[in-house]
Design a protein around this motif. Structure first.
Motif, PDB file in Angstrom:
ATOM      1  N   GLN A  54       0.839  -1.194   0.000  1.00  0.00           N
ATOM      2  CA  GLN A  54       0.000   0.000   0.000  1.00  0.00           C
ATOM      3  C   GLN A  54       0.881   1.254   0.000  1.00  0.00           C
ATOM      4  O   GLN A  54       1.201   1.806   1.056  1.00  0.00           O
ATOM      5  CB  GLN A  54      -0.924  -0.011   1.219  1.00  0.00           C
ATOM      6  CG  GLN A  54      -1.867  -1.197   1.243  1.00  0.00           C
ATOM      7  CD  GLN A  54      -2.811  -1.181   2.433  1.00  0.00           C
ATOM      8  OE1 GLN A  54      -2.806  -0.261   3.243  1.00  0.00           O
ATOM      9  NE2 GLN A  54      -3.631  -2.205   2.529  1.00  0.00           N
ATOM     10  N   PRO A  55       1.301   1.674  -1.176  1.00  0.00           N
ATOM     11  CA  PRO A  55       2.183   2.846  -1.260  1.00  0.00           C
ATOM     12  C   PRO A  55       1.490   4.119  -0.803  1.00  0.00           C
ATOM     13  O   PRO A  55       0.283   4.273  -0.954  1.00  0.00           O
ATOM     14  CB  PRO A  55       2.534   2.906  -2.748  1.00  0.00           C
ATOM     15  CG  PRO A  55       1.389   2.223  -3.426  1.00  0.00           C
ATOM     16  CD  PRO A  55       0.957   1.130  -2.498  1.00  0.00           C
ATOM     17  N   THR A  56       2.287   5.027  -0.255  1.00  0.00           N
ATOM     18  CA  THR A  56       1.752   6.332   0.131  1.00  0.00           C
ATOM     19  C   THR A  56       1.669   7.263  -1.067  1.00  0.00           C
ATOM     20  O   THR A  56       0.841   8.186  -1.098  1.00  0.00           O
ATOM     21  CB  THR A  56       2.644   6.980   1.215  1.00  0.00           C
ATOM     22  OG1 THR A  56       3.989   7.079   0.701  1.00  0.00           O
ATOM     23  CG2 THR A  56       2.645   6.145   2.480  1.00  0.00           C
ATOM     24  N   PRO A  92      10.916   1.936   0.667  1.00  0.00           N
ATOM     25  CA  PRO A  92      10.025   1.217   1.587  1.00  0.00           C
ATOM     26  C   PRO A  92       9.729   1.968   2.876  1.00  0.00           C
ATOM     27  O   PRO A  92       8.595   1.937   3.370  1.00  0.00           O
ATOM     28  CB  PRO A  92      10.798  -0.082   1.865  1.00  0.00           C
ATOM     29  CG  PRO A  92      11.624  -0.283   0.640  1.00  0.00           C
ATOM     30  CD  PRO A  92      12.043   1.103   0.237  1.00  0.00           C
ATOM     31  N   GLY A  98       7.236   4.413   1.793  1.00  0.00           N
ATOM     32  CA  GLY A  98       6.116   3.871   1.037  1.00  0.00           C
ATOM     33  C   GLY A  98       5.912   4.528  -0.305  1.00  0.00           C
ATOM     34  O   GLY A  98       4.811   4.491  -0.868  1.00  0.00           O
ATOM     35  N   LEU A 140       8.109  -2.777  -1.441  1.00  0.00           N
ATOM     36  CA  LEU A 140       7.529  -2.230  -0.221  1.00  0.00           C
ATOM     37  C   LEU A 140       7.340  -3.332   0.823  1.00  0.00           C
ATOM     38  O   LEU A 140       7.236  -3.047   2.026  1.00  0.00           O
ATOM     39  CB  LEU A 140       6.190  -1.552  -0.513  1.00  0.00           C
ATOM     40  CG  LEU A 140       6.215  -0.359  -1.472  1.00  0.00           C
ATOM     41  CD1 LEU A 140       4.833   0.265  -1.554  1.00  0.00           C
ATOM     42  CD2 LEU A 140       7.254   0.675  -1.033  1.00  0.00           C
TER      43      LEU A 140
END
Length: 200
Positions: A108-110, A127, A130, A157
């Motif tokens: 769940q990338p930022t 990572p 994110g 990630l």
């Protein structure tokens, strides 16, 4: 397209077949092929592979079907190209879809964004933050290549290193092998053997 192709085949003029856009169509009979029929592009020619035992009528029927299938596949590829994520927001949404499909939604990338300052990498991830960045040099490439790079960074990630656990995450994506080969080919062609952009 397919109607004219089938008619020509029925008249025994297989070697003169063309699609509606003028591409040549070649019918290949194979004694080893017993029931299946295949269609593919080869150097700009639509190749229809059929069993050697097929009658002229069966050949006409299957050439009609398979040329139409090639045409539909071409339309789908073109549509997919038009749907490529052009904006950062679209890219982030697409990343979420890929994560859900291949990584169980765990990555769940930022933020996910296109960048123009990555000359030595196709993509990169941080990572700890994110974040994911994809080189805009990927934009004209096939969607399955872009998806591989995006999945590669999503996997980072979850696993930072390029170890067995990392590559295990990418096994679910069916185009991992050919996407890697495609990018290696681009790097080789661009640098004539020198190191080119990579995923990290």
């Amino acid at each position: 397209m397919a109607g004219r192709t089938a008619k020509a085949a029925a008249q025994g003029a297989a070697h003169h077949l063309t699609t509606d856009d003028g591409a040549p169509v070649v019918v290949r009979r194979s004694a080893r092929r017993t029931r299946t029929v295949a269609a593919f592009w080869e150097n700009g020619t639509a190749v229809i592979a059929i069993p050697a035992r097929f009658t002229a009528a069966q050949e006409a029927e299957w050439v009609h079907k398979m040329v139409a299938k090639l045409h539909r596949q071409g339309e789908r590829r073109a549509a997919a190209g038009r749907r490529r994520p052009a904006t950062d927001a679209a890219l982030a949404a697409h990343a979420a879809q890929l994560s859900a499909q291949y990584l169980g939604g765990r990555a769940q990338p930022t933020s996910v964004r296109w960048v123009s300052n990555q000359n030595s990498r196709w993509g990169s991830a941080t990572p700890a933050e994110g974040t994911i960045r994809l080189s805009d040099k990927l934009r004209p490439m096939p969607q399955w290549v872009i998806d591989y790079v995006l999945l590669h960074e999503l996997a980072h990630l979850l696993v930072a290193a390029h170890n067995a656990a990392f590559w295990k995450l990418l096994e679910a994506y069916p185009d991992t092998g050919r996407a890697k080969a495609f990018l290696e080919g681009v790097s080789f062609a661009t640098g004539r053997g020198m190191a080119g952009p990579d995923t990290d």
